[in-house]
Design an enzyme around this catalytic site. Sequence first.
Site, PDB file in Angstrom:
ATOM      1  N   CYS A  50       0.835  -1.210   0.000  1.00 17.04           N
ATOM      2  CA  CYS A  50       0.000   0.000   0.000  1.00 17.04           C
ATOM      3  C   CYS A  50       0.868   1.259   0.000  1.00 17.04           C
ATOM      4  CB  CYS A  50      -0.914  -0.015   1.226  1.00 17.04           C
ATOM      5  SG  CYS A  50      -2.060   1.369   1.252  1.00 17.04           S
ATOM      6  N   CYS A  54       0.466   4.565   7.062  1.00 21.04           N
ATOM      7  CA  CYS A  54      -0.189   4.363   8.369  1.00 21.04           C
ATOM      8  C   CYS A  54       0.768   3.571   9.282  1.00 21.04           C
ATOM      9  CB  CYS A  54      -1.504   3.613   8.181  1.00 21.04           C
ATOM     10  SG  CYS A  54      -2.524   4.357   6.881  1.00 21.04           S
ATOM     11  N   CYS A  57       0.346  -0.212  10.280  1.00 17.49           N
ATOM     12  CA  CYS A  57      -0.131  -1.198   9.305  1.00 17.49           C
ATOM     13  C   CYS A  57       0.962  -2.057   8.678  1.00 17.49           C
ATOM     14  CB  CYS A  57      -0.921  -0.478   8.213  1.00 17.49           C
ATOM     15  SG  CYS A  57      -1.766  -1.636   7.123  1.00 17.49           S
ATOM     16  N   CYS A  94     -16.692  -8.986   5.395  1.00 13.83           N
ATOM     17  CA  CYS A  94     -16.033  -7.712   5.125  1.00 13.83           C
ATOM     18  C   CYS A  94     -14.756  -7.928   4.320  1.00 13.83           C
ATOM     19  CB  CYS A  94     -15.711  -7.025   6.454  1.00 13.83           C
ATOM     20  SG  CYS A  94     -14.891  -5.446   6.220  1.00 13.83           S
ATOM     21  N   CYS A 127     -19.790  -5.900   3.603  1.00 10.96           N
ATOM     22  CA  CYS A 127     -19.044  -4.695   3.970  1.00 10.96           C
ATOM     23  C   CYS A 127     -17.760  -4.685   3.154  1.00 10.96           C
ATOM     24  CB  CYS A 127     -18.727  -4.754   5.458  1.00 10.96           C
ATOM     25  SG  CYS A 127     -17.690  -3.411   6.027  1.00 10.96           S
ATOM     26  N   CYS A 187     -19.387   2.202   8.772  1.00  9.50           N
ATOM     27  CA  CYS A 187     -18.695   1.495   9.843  1.00  9.50           C
ATOM     28  C   CYS A 187     -17.424   2.298  10.087  1.00  9.50           C
ATOM     29  CB  CYS A 187     -18.375   0.076   9.377  1.00  9.50           C
ATOM     30  SG  CYS A 187     -17.244  -0.783  10.493  1.00  9.50           S
ATOM     31  N   ARG A 259     -18.034  -2.833  17.915  1.00  6.91           N
ATOM     32  CA  ARG A 259     -17.309  -4.073  17.581  1.00  6.91           C
ATOM     33  C   ARG A 259     -15.976  -4.146  18.316  1.00  6.91           C
ATOM     34  NH1 ARG A 259     -17.441  -3.847  12.172  1.00  6.91           N
ATOM     35  NH2 ARG A 259     -19.573  -4.563  12.370  1.00  6.91           N
TER      36      ARG A 259
HETATM   37  N1  SAM Z   1      -6.889   0.414   3.358  1.00  3.30           N
HETATM   38  C1  SAM Z   1      -8.165   0.617   3.917  1.00  3.30           C
HETATM   39  C2  SAM Z   1      -8.182   1.741   4.912  1.00  3.30           C
HETATM   40  O1  SAM Z   1      -7.134   2.202   5.321  1.00  3.30           O
HETATM   41  O2  SAM Z   1      -9.278   2.172   5.267  1.00  3.30           O
HETATM   42  C3  SAM Z   1      -8.758  -0.623   4.545  1.00  3.30           C
HETATM   43  C4  SAM Z   1      -7.922  -1.579   5.338  1.00  3.30           C
HETATM   44  S1  SAM Z   1      -7.275  -0.961   6.867  1.00  3.30           S
HETATM   45  C5  SAM Z   1      -6.192  -2.269   7.241  1.00  3.30           C
HETATM   46  C6  SAM Z   1      -8.643  -1.018   7.977  1.00  3.30           C
HETATM   47  C7  SAM Z   1      -8.435  -0.645   9.418  1.00  3.30           C
HETATM   48  O3  SAM Z   1      -7.801  -1.706  10.108  1.00  3.30           O
HETATM   49  C8  SAM Z   1      -7.558   0.550   9.743  1.00  3.30           C
HETATM   50  O4  SAM Z   1      -8.218   1.763   9.574  1.00  3.30           O
HETATM   51  C9  SAM Z   1      -7.228   0.298  11.195  1.00  3.30           C
HETATM   52  O5  SAM Z   1      -8.207   0.877  12.031  1.00  3.30           O
HETATM   53  C10 SAM Z   1      -7.271  -1.221  11.318  1.00  3.30           C
HETATM   54  N2  SAM Z   1      -5.909  -1.772  11.505  1.00  3.30           N
HETATM   55  C11 SAM Z   1      -4.972  -1.923  10.565  1.00  3.30           C
HETATM   56  N3  SAM Z   1      -3.835  -2.433  11.084  1.00  3.30           N
HETATM   57  C12 SAM Z   1      -4.060  -2.600  12.401  1.00  3.30           C
HETATM   58  C13 SAM Z   1      -3.274  -3.077  13.479  1.00  3.30           C
HETATM   59  N4  SAM Z   1      -2.020  -3.438  13.307  1.00  3.30           N
HETATM   60  N5  SAM Z   1      -3.828  -3.124  14.706  1.00  3.30           N
HETATM   61  C14 SAM Z   1      -5.107  -2.727  14.892  1.00  3.30           C
HETATM   62  N6  SAM Z   1      -5.894  -2.264  13.910  1.00  3.30           N
HETATM   63  C15 SAM Z   1      -5.390  -2.194  12.678  1.00  3.30           C
HETATM   64  C1  DTB Z   2     -11.433  -2.638  11.443  1.00  3.24           C
HETATM   65  O1  DTB Z   2     -11.732  -1.640  12.132  1.00  3.24           O
HETATM   66  N1  DTB Z   2     -10.616  -3.599  11.829  1.00  3.24           N
HETATM   67  C2  DTB Z   2     -10.447  -4.577  10.770  1.00  3.24           C
HETATM   68  C3  DTB Z   2     -11.445  -4.089   9.689  1.00  3.24           C
HETATM   69  N2  DTB Z   2     -11.918  -2.862  10.229  1.00  3.24           N
HETATM   70  C4  DTB Z   2     -11.051  -3.998   8.297  1.00  3.24           C
HETATM   71  C5  DTB Z   2      -9.057  -4.759  10.363  1.00  3.24           C
HETATM   72  C6  DTB Z   2      -8.133  -5.118  11.506  1.00  3.24           C
HETATM   73  C7  DTB Z   2      -6.779  -5.327  10.945  1.00  3.24           C
HETATM   74  C8  DTB Z   2      -5.826  -5.832  11.960  1.00  3.24           C
HETATM   75  C9  DTB Z   2      -4.451  -5.977  11.448  1.00  3.24           C
HETATM   76  C10 DTB Z   2      -4.270  -6.949  10.337  1.00  3.24           C
HETATM   77  O2  DTB Z   2      -4.970  -7.976  10.221  1.00  3.24           O
HETATM   78  O3  DTB Z   2      -3.351  -6.716   9.540  1.00  3.24           O
HETATM   79 FE1  SF4 Z   3      -2.931   1.158   3.365  1.00  7.06          FE
HETATM   80 FE2  SF4 Z   3      -2.865  -0.079   5.729  1.00  7.06          FE
HETATM   81 FE3  SF4 Z   3      -3.181   2.561   5.620  1.00  7.06          FE
HETATM   82 FE4  SF4 Z   3      -5.208   0.945   4.785  1.00  7.06          FE
HETATM   83  S1  SF4 Z   3      -4.380   1.109   6.852  1.00  7.06           S
HETATM   84  S2  SF4 Z   3      -4.419   2.804   3.759  1.00  7.06           S
HETATM   85  S3  SF4 Z   3      -3.976  -0.745   3.919  1.00  7.06           S
HETATM   86  S4  SF4 Z   3      -1.347   1.416   4.939  1.00  7.06           S
END
Ligand code: SAM
Ligand code: DTB
Ligand code: SF4
Length: 319
Positions: A50, A54, A57, A94, A127, A187, A259
């Site tokens: 990506c 973030c 992530c 989702c 979702c 959501c 959630r």
């Molecule tokens: N790329 C899209 C976005 O940023 O909206 C969708 C996927 S993103 C992984 C969805 C959500 O997962 C993020 O906004 C964050 O709240 C959660 N998330 C991602 N990595 C995480 C982590 N390591 N621990 C907890 N929550 C995480």
């Molecule tokens: C949300 O709030 N949590 C989910 C979903 N929306 C997409 C994602 C959690 C991701 C946790 C880290 C991972 O699996 O990489």
């Molecule tokens: Fe990309 Fe992860 Fe940020 Fe979603 S949360 S925009 S997948 S870097």
Amino acid sequence: MTRHDLPSLRALYEQPFFDLIQQARETYRAHWPEHEVQLCTLLSIKTGGCSEDCAYCSQSSHYDTGLEKETLLPLDRILETAERARANGSTRFCMGAAWKGVTEHDAKFKSVLETVRAVSKLGMEVCVTLGELTPEAARQLRTAGVTAYNHNIDTSPEFYPNIVTTHTFDDRLNTIRSVQQAGMSVCCGGIIGMGETETDRLKMLEVLCTFDPAPESVPINCLMPMPGTPLSEQPPVDIFQLVRLIATTRIALPKARVRLSAGRTRLTREGQALCFFAGANSIFYGDKLLTAANPGTNADLNLLEELGLGISKPEILSS
Ligand code: SAM
Ligand code: DTB
Ligand code: SF4
């Protein structure tokens, strides 16, 4: 109904613990008499690589997290996983994609629409979480059968630049507006344990309380510290702080699904039970989130059974 601002959220949050969870429990019982938990299954349909930075992530290309970048999963693989999720009792599916966002002109977006059309025939709530959307892309997703769009604000507006620099908090709000205008439910929630203060968490909740319509679901994620990311060494969240935030969210947004999201592998069963008592009524179900671990399905089903909690049925929006 009163709209909660920061002082009123703080007054709720800072009550003695038992007064807070008792008030949250009463709110929960008034709005959710069934005592059921929604099971949602997640699938990463496009993993890694990506462009966004973030800090939490594993899928950001800015950090060396060891994750392989993949292309969009083919429809049959996604459909197979969705069917399995339904057979296991999930009522919401989702699909998440690791990219900045989509426009209606992308070839990959056309492919996602085709997938949504197929998955939406299975009778689960559908979702997606695809990053930034144009208003037109949002309309097309709604028409294809998406019921809810996940787009988290993640933290307070003030703390947001500490965790993401490649897009802004306002960019997130603009996408949420497009989702609302297209008639999908929103959501939206965030992550705790990234180094923010408890005030930042309440400021995040204050923003969620301004949404019109109110968010249909509010995911509260505890940071899963991912190796290679700047937040890999963050300590776990204090359970009482998590329960206080869930309880305050339940009171401030009584009709929302709250959630209990990422991070349950680091919570005890007793800790999770307190979260349900305080008003959490949805979980991610299945042994994988997007890239990180989640408790196994048997452990979750046993826990719900021991607590006497049922499993909710899908609430499909009428077209
Ligand atoms: N790329 C899209 C976005 O940023 O909206 C969708 C996927 S993103 C992984 C969805 C959500 O997962 C993020 O906004 C964050 O709240 C959660 N998330 C991602 N990595 C995480 C982590 N390591 N621990 C907890 N929550 C995480
Ligand atoms: C949300 O709030 N949590 C989910 C979903 N929306 C997409 C994602 C959690 C991701 C946790 C880290 C991972 O699996 O990489
Ligand atoms: Fe990309 Fe992860 Fe940020 Fe979603 S949360 S925009 S997948 S870097």
